[in-house]
Every structure is written in C-alpha cells, then in structure tokens.
Enzyme design. Structure first.
Site, PDB file in Angstrom:
ATOM      1  N   GLU A 141      53.486  36.000  56.163  1.00  0.00           N
ATOM      2  CA  GLU A 141      53.863  34.863  57.004  1.00  0.00           C
ATOM      3  C   GLU A 141      54.959  35.315  57.961  1.00  0.00           C
ATOM      4  OE1 GLU A 141      54.996  31.146  55.241  1.00  0.00           O
ATOM      5  OE2 GLU A 141      53.431  31.243  53.715  1.00  0.00           O
ATOM      6  N   GLU A 194      55.643  32.379  47.595  1.00  0.00           N
ATOM      7  CA  GLU A 194      57.040  31.949  47.607  1.00  0.00           C
ATOM      8  C   GLU A 194      57.447  31.173  46.345  1.00  0.00           C
ATOM      9  OE1 GLU A 194      57.825  29.895  51.272  1.00  0.00           O
ATOM     10  OE2 GLU A 194      57.447  31.672  52.493  1.00  0.00           O
TER      11      GLU A 194
END
Length: 483
Positions: A385, A179
């Site tokens: 995720e 991320e």
C-alpha cells in the site's frame, strides 16, 4: 548494503523486468452487498451502523458496489496496464455461521464470488494477490471475545485453509493479515476502529493472537496450496525523534517497539522484544503467550508486505503544554498504545501534507524497505500500500487533474527504486487505492483512489494519476523529475 546518494542515480529510473505493478483494495471498503448471498455482519458493519462512530454516518452497505461491478473494475485495471491486483476476502462471506467453537459450514456462494473475480483477473493477465484478513472480523467472533480471545486465531487458521483450498489452484500469492497494528491497537486500544473497544490489556492480547493467527494461516496455506507464495503485510512506522535528546530517543524506541518490533520480531526471530514486555508490564503479564506459540508464528514465509504513507515524528511530552498530535487524535492524548502516555506526535510545520494531514516524505519508504531487508537478508519485499488522499476537485470538463497525487506517487516509486539500488529485493508496488472508497472512520470524506467514483451513480472515471501510473506500469520506468 551500501548507502547511495541521489546524484549517483540516473534521471529515468528503470525497474526490473517482471516487477509487479498493481493496485490494492479491501472488501468492506468496496464490495457493498453486505446482506447478499449468505453474508453475515462483520465488526465493521456493526461499527459503521453505531451512531457517532463514522463521519457523516456513512456505512459500507453499498460502498463502490464492487460485488456487482467487479468485471467493470477488472477491465479498468487492464486498461491501465496493471499486472497485479491485491484484494481481501470477507470472512463473513465464507463461513457466515462461524463461532468461537467451530468454523461452521462453508458458504459456497461466497467462495463463488471470489472464484469468479480470480478467473476474471487471470483472463485479463492480472495476477491476484489474496489478503485473507483486512480488519472485517465476523461479528459473531467479536461477540465471543474477538482477537483478544485465543479461539479467534484457531478459527482464522481454519478459514485460511478453506480459502486456500478453493483458490489455490489459480492464486499463487496469499497474504495472511493486513496491518495487525490497526486491528489490535485501533480496534481494542483506542477504539478508533471496529470493534471500538478501549482496553489496553485486550489490545496486547489481540497483538499476540493476530500474530498467532498469522502463523496458523501460514501452516494452513502451505498444506492446502503447497506451491503458494505466502506473506504478511505491516504498516511499519519510520519513527523519527524530534531531537537527539535521551527523552525523545526513548519515545521513539517505545513507538518503534509497539508498532514495528512487536510484529517483526516474533515472525522473523521467534521472540517478543524484551523492552516491550517490560514497558507494558503494568498492563499485562503476557500470559497469553503459550509454549509453542512463537514456533508457530515464526514459520518461514516468502515475503513481507510494507504499507507506507508518512513518517512518524515523535517527542517526549513534558505535560507543560497541551499535547500536540499530528495524526488526527485530539489533545487528550488518546493514542492506541499503552506505555506511550508521555509521547506526542508533533505537526511538522512547513511540510507538504495530504488531505489526511499526513506529512509527505518518501525517504521513509526507502528506509523501511532497507530495514526489513537488513533484518532478513534476501527476503522478498512488496510495497503493498502506498498512496495519498487529496480533495480531488474536478475541473470544468469534469476531469480530476490531481498533480499532488502524481507528485506523491512519483516520489515514492522513486524511493522504491532507491531501495532496490541499495540491495533490497523488492518485487512489486501496489498503489492505494484503485478506487475512491469507504475510508473507515472517515466514511466517504477522503479519496485515495486513482479512479474517481461518483457515489450517487457509481460511475468510475480515471484521474490524471491513473494515467500517470499506467505509464509507469507499461514502461517499467519513472522519471525522478519533481522528487
């Protein structure tokens, strides 16, 4: 790829043989032992110890003590039937004396911890996926400028080479970054995450140098571990304009550009989006992009990891009403993105929401997987995720029967199957998270784990969702009931 209708699908959804069923964690969120075996501070150590930065004054000093309890945690994974585990390496454990000018000596004690973890996983039949960077930059590099400083990308490539050389004989899957949106915009734009800076120009420079660091890491891993499978992980946004008005559509375009395309385009296509550069011209001239950078960034990779939690609803803000943001930001409109001063993120009233205030909509996961698959047909995708925080109140027997989390997981795993059926090459799903842990600026107030952690005793107790997920992992099937 063809669109499919839910009615065309069987009630029980079967995943391909060899599909990876895993769980994910991050070093600072679980390890603790922040001053042991040569580790030096990261930006999250500094940030968490700064008053007012983290809810309740919580820190990751102890976290879930995984550093000392990793064997217990691996045994838990084995009991649940998991076939993969995604964890991150703390850079501050590996080269604790790093500076902007040089990587510094390698800390063998730090490497030894991860080597022992890998051996324990392999002995349990669990495939390790190593994430090289999950937001915990060594503080010394931040003191020298952090990710807005080009030297950080150079050092990251060197660090990647060290880890790949040490673990690449046993680890076949490496992820460069987790991320980078959060590291750049939240760390340097909004200040919501470490290092807590609020400088939009610095945030854009960080975007590029994170992309460049990814490219340097890919090259380093390829050289140190030629047979390794290399990926990068993005928290892509499923951006939904509230109406079909031109203003709402433009708001969605800008958010999509700054959260999705500014990362996907350089990696997949070797370019930055022209509209993003134009939108941000008042803040930066993008002179940090040097000749040859995009060739480094766009080096071939084997897979892209997709992190997904909730849809991103946007609309144009007319300034005639208080700004409404659905994701925890206040009504001053403090968002991490430049060029979004007239965008707001409205609450979707009536929709089911998690303890984070995030709307639940599994369709976004299908759409994002298909989007990336359409951009690069045939590329391997992993859901790296996906999960939800809920209050998780124990019942009279001390058990956590988390029906909401089970429903969330069931719906999103079914959404992955929808993407597979429509032609996306998805090879694995990693639930977030294995354990309740330090949830960044929320401290220990939010629980994402399928395994409960008593922070006073460090006792681990699988929740009902863990038993549900174990059933999926062992059977390779999920029932669409409740979706």
């Amino acid at each position: 790829m063809t669109a499919i209708q839910p009615a065309e699908l069987s009630e029980t959804l079967r995943f391909p043989d060899g599909f990876l069923w895993g769980a994910g964690t991050a070093a600072y969120q679980i390890e603790g032992a922040v001053a042991e075996d040569g580790r030096t501070p990261s930006i999250w150590d500094t940030f968490a110890h700064t008053p007012g930065r983290v809810l309740g004054g919580d820190t990751g000093d102890v976290a879930t003590d995984h550093y000392h309890r990793f064997r217990e945690d691996v045994a838990l994974m084995a009991d649940l039937g998991l076939t993969a585990y995604r964890f991150s390496v703390s850079w501050s454990r590996i080269t604790p004396q790093v500076t902007a000018a040089e990587l510094g000596p390698v800390n063998e004690a730090g490497l030894a911890f991860y080597s022992a973890l890998v051996d324990e996983l392999l002995a349990a039949g669990i495939a390790p996926t190593v994430t090289l960077y999950h937001w915990d930059l060594p503080q010394a590099l931040e003191d020298a400028g952090g990710w807005p400083n080009r030297a950080t990308a150079d050092r990251f490539g060197e660090y990647a080479a060290v880890v790949a050389a040490a673990l690449g004989d046993r680890v076949t899957r490496f992820t460069t970054l987790n991320e980078p949106y959060c590291s750049s915009y939240l760390g340097y734009g909004s200040g919501a995450h470490a290092p807590g800076r609020t400088d939009h120009a610095a945030a854009l420079a960080a975007v590029h140098h994170l992309n460049l660091g990814h490219g340097r890491a890919v090259a380093a891993i390829r050289e140190a571990a030629p047979h390794a499978h290399v990926s990068v992980t993005y928290n892509l946004a499923w951006v939904r304009p509230e109406t079909d008005s031109d203003l709402d559509a433009d708001a969605a375009r800008r958010v999509d550009g700054l959260q999705n395309r500014v990362f996907l385009d350089p990696v997949l296509h070797g370019r930055y989006p022209e509209d993003v550069i134009a939108d941000t011209a008042s803040v930066s001239d993008w002179s940090f992009v040097l000749p040859g950078d995009l060739e480094v960034i766009s080096a071939p990779i084997d897979a892209i990891g997709v992190n997904y939690y909730n849809p991103t609803h946007v609309r144009h803000w007319t300034r005639e009403r208080p700004r409404e943001n659905a994701d925890g930001h206040d009504d001053t409109g403090a968002r991490p993105w430049v060029a979004c001063d007239d965008v707001e993120f409205p609450v979707q009233r009536g929709a089911h929401r998690t303890a984070m205030g995030w709307t639940v909509d599994p369709r976004g996961l299908t759409e994002l997987l298909l989007r990336v698959s359409n951009e690069r047909p045939g590329i391997e995708l992993m859901v790296t995720e996906n999960g939800a925080a809920y209050p998780d109140e124990p019942n009279a027997d001390g058990q956590i029967v988390d029906h909401d989390r089970i429903a969330y997981l069931r719906g999103h795993i079914a959404a992955v199957h929808d993407a597979l059926t429509a032609g996306a090459r998805v090879t694995g799903y990693y639930v977030w998270s294995l354990l309740d842990n330090f949830e960044w600026s929320y401290g220990y107030s939010k629980r994402f784990g399928i395994v409960a952690v008593d922070y006073a005793t460090q006792a681990r107790t699988p929740k009902a969702s863990a038993r549900f997920y174990a059933g999926v992992a062992r059977s390779g099937e999920v029932d669409r009931e409740g979706v």
